[in-house]
Design a protein around this motif. Sequence first.
Motif, PDB file in Angstrom:
ATOM      1  N   SER A 178     -61.195   2.144 -13.552  1.00 13.66           N
ATOM      2  CA  SER A 178     -61.127   1.717 -12.051  1.00 13.66           C
ATOM      3  C   SER A 178     -62.668   1.495 -11.705  1.00 13.66           C
ATOM      4  O   SER A 178     -62.917   0.619 -10.826  1.00 13.66           O
ATOM      5  CB  SER A 178     -60.677   2.811 -11.080  1.00 13.66           C
ATOM      6  N   LEU A 179     -63.572   2.103 -12.365  1.00 12.35           N
ATOM      7  CA  LEU A 179     -64.918   1.941 -12.062  1.00 12.35           C
ATOM      8  C   LEU A 179     -65.481   0.697 -12.669  1.00 12.35           C
ATOM      9  O   LEU A 179     -66.184  -0.204 -12.085  1.00 12.35           O
ATOM     10  CB  LEU A 179     -65.929   3.081 -12.722  1.00 12.35           C
ATOM     11  N   THR A 180     -65.109   0.232 -13.792  1.00 10.60           N
ATOM     12  CA  THR A 180     -65.312  -1.070 -14.194  1.00 10.60           C
ATOM     13  C   THR A 180     -64.847  -2.145 -13.450  1.00 10.60           C
ATOM     14  O   THR A 180     -65.552  -3.292 -13.366  1.00 10.60           O
ATOM     15  CB  THR A 180     -64.676  -1.100 -15.859  1.00 10.60           C
ATOM     16  N   SER A 181     -63.632  -1.889 -12.893  1.00 11.08           N
ATOM     17  CA  SER A 181     -63.135  -3.043 -11.893  1.00 11.08           C
ATOM     18  C   SER A 181     -64.166  -3.151 -10.760  1.00 11.08           C
ATOM     19  O   SER A 181     -64.425  -4.213 -10.144  1.00 11.08           O
ATOM     20  CB  SER A 181     -61.876  -2.514 -11.269  1.00 11.08           C
ATOM     21  N   ILE A 182     -64.739  -2.173 -10.303  1.00  8.45           N
ATOM     22  CA  ILE A 182     -65.684  -2.221  -9.155  1.00  8.45           C
ATOM     23  C   ILE A 182     -66.976  -2.772  -9.535  1.00  8.45           C
ATOM     24  O   ILE A 182     -67.489  -3.628  -8.785  1.00  8.45           O
ATOM     25  CB  ILE A 182     -65.840  -0.813  -8.448  1.00  8.45           C
ATOM     26  N   ILE A 183     -67.468  -2.503 -10.687  1.00  6.74           N
ATOM     27  CA  ILE A 183     -68.492  -2.981 -11.470  1.00  6.74           C
ATOM     28  C   ILE A 183     -68.498  -4.674 -11.500  1.00  6.74           C
ATOM     29  O   ILE A 183     -69.232  -5.309 -11.149  1.00  6.74           O
ATOM     30  CB  ILE A 183     -68.803  -2.561 -12.623  1.00  6.74           C
ATOM     31  N   MET A 184     -67.057  -4.941 -11.900  1.00  7.54           N
ATOM     32  CA  MET A 184     -66.875  -6.396 -12.183  1.00  7.54           C
ATOM     33  C   MET A 184     -66.965  -7.237 -10.383  1.00  7.54           C
ATOM     34  O   MET A 184     -67.593  -8.106 -10.712  1.00  7.54           O
ATOM     35  CB  MET A 184     -65.459  -6.604 -12.677  1.00  7.54           C
ATOM     36  N   TYR A 185     -66.396  -6.350  -9.873  1.00  9.97           N
ATOM     37  CA  TYR A 185     -66.771  -6.982  -8.313  1.00  9.97           C
ATOM     38  C   TYR A 185     -68.008  -6.997  -8.020  1.00  9.97           C
ATOM     39  O   TYR A 185     -68.573  -8.058  -7.237  1.00  9.97           O
ATOM     40  CB  TYR A 185     -65.853  -5.966  -7.399  1.00  9.97           C
ATOM     41  N   LEU A 186     -68.868  -5.837  -8.018  1.00 11.51           N
ATOM     42  CA  LEU A 186     -70.190  -5.843  -7.622  1.00 11.51           C
ATOM     43  C   LEU A 186     -71.093  -6.719  -8.334  1.00 11.51           C
ATOM     44  O   LEU A 186     -72.027  -7.453  -7.883  1.00 11.51           O
ATOM     45  CB  LEU A 186     -70.778  -4.413  -7.782  1.00 11.51           C
TER      46      LEU A 186
END
Length: 285
Positions: free
Chosen positions: A219-227
């Motif tokens: 879930s955090l990797t997904s947010i980092i991908m977005y950021l």
Amino acid sequence: MAAGVYNQAIGTFQSHSHINNFIISKNEAALILIRYGESLWNEKNLFTGCVDVPLSKRGIDEAIEAGKRIRSIPVDLIFTSALIQAQMTAMLAMTQHPRKKVPIIMHNESEQAREWSQVFSEDTKKQSIPVIAAWQLNERMYGELQGLNKQETADRYGKEQVHEWRRSYDVPPPNGEGLEMCAERAVAYFRDQLTSQYYILNLNFYLEKNVMISAHGNSLTSIIMYLDKLTSQKVISLELSTGIPMLYIFKEGRFIRRGSPIGPTETGVYAHTRVSFGSLQAEVG
């Protein structure tokens, strides 16, 4: 959460906050991402996914160390997943914070839950940090692999097949989620909730308030991908370290990655690294 409830629980931010060699100015806001520490199932090399499993002794130590790294950042609001390992990590991290504000979970699952969990003391509200638990920030659901031993699963299905389930972007395990599916819910929640008019990262509200998100690798990797605007090919090569916070600064409408606050006994650290695909057991999931 309604803006009024949110604003009641938010504390006052200092004009400048020094994080070793990092400085958060009054016209900036911090976003802290923390991957939970090792759980008891991680310790046993079992697929965890969306199962509630508490932290191991090592995981507890990692959460406390994470708290030491961010102790100079005034935390105003905490988001966690709905799983105990992420919530334990957030709570333990905040025990190291010098402001001594107490994290309190905001119960919005029903009208009765909201009524029973109200805080009526205004003074107590000022000494509290609201914690919002959201299933959208959960680890990806590993389906039929949850609870299985990782090495035994590799022996049964083959290392290549298990590797594809674990590290590809769009191939989920049987009856589970792939990273792409996890990203859809995690990023949507990040955009709709954390950047909405009710939360601090909106341009109208972000000044002087900082957010921490305690969640999971996918879930955090997904947010980092977005950021960081990473492609699906680049994101699958990232491994987010357990218990090491990653810091972003929100300034002039965009997020700027600062890496990780320096720990008490080291000169520097990277919060995420590119990983070798050779080791399955080294990964936490």
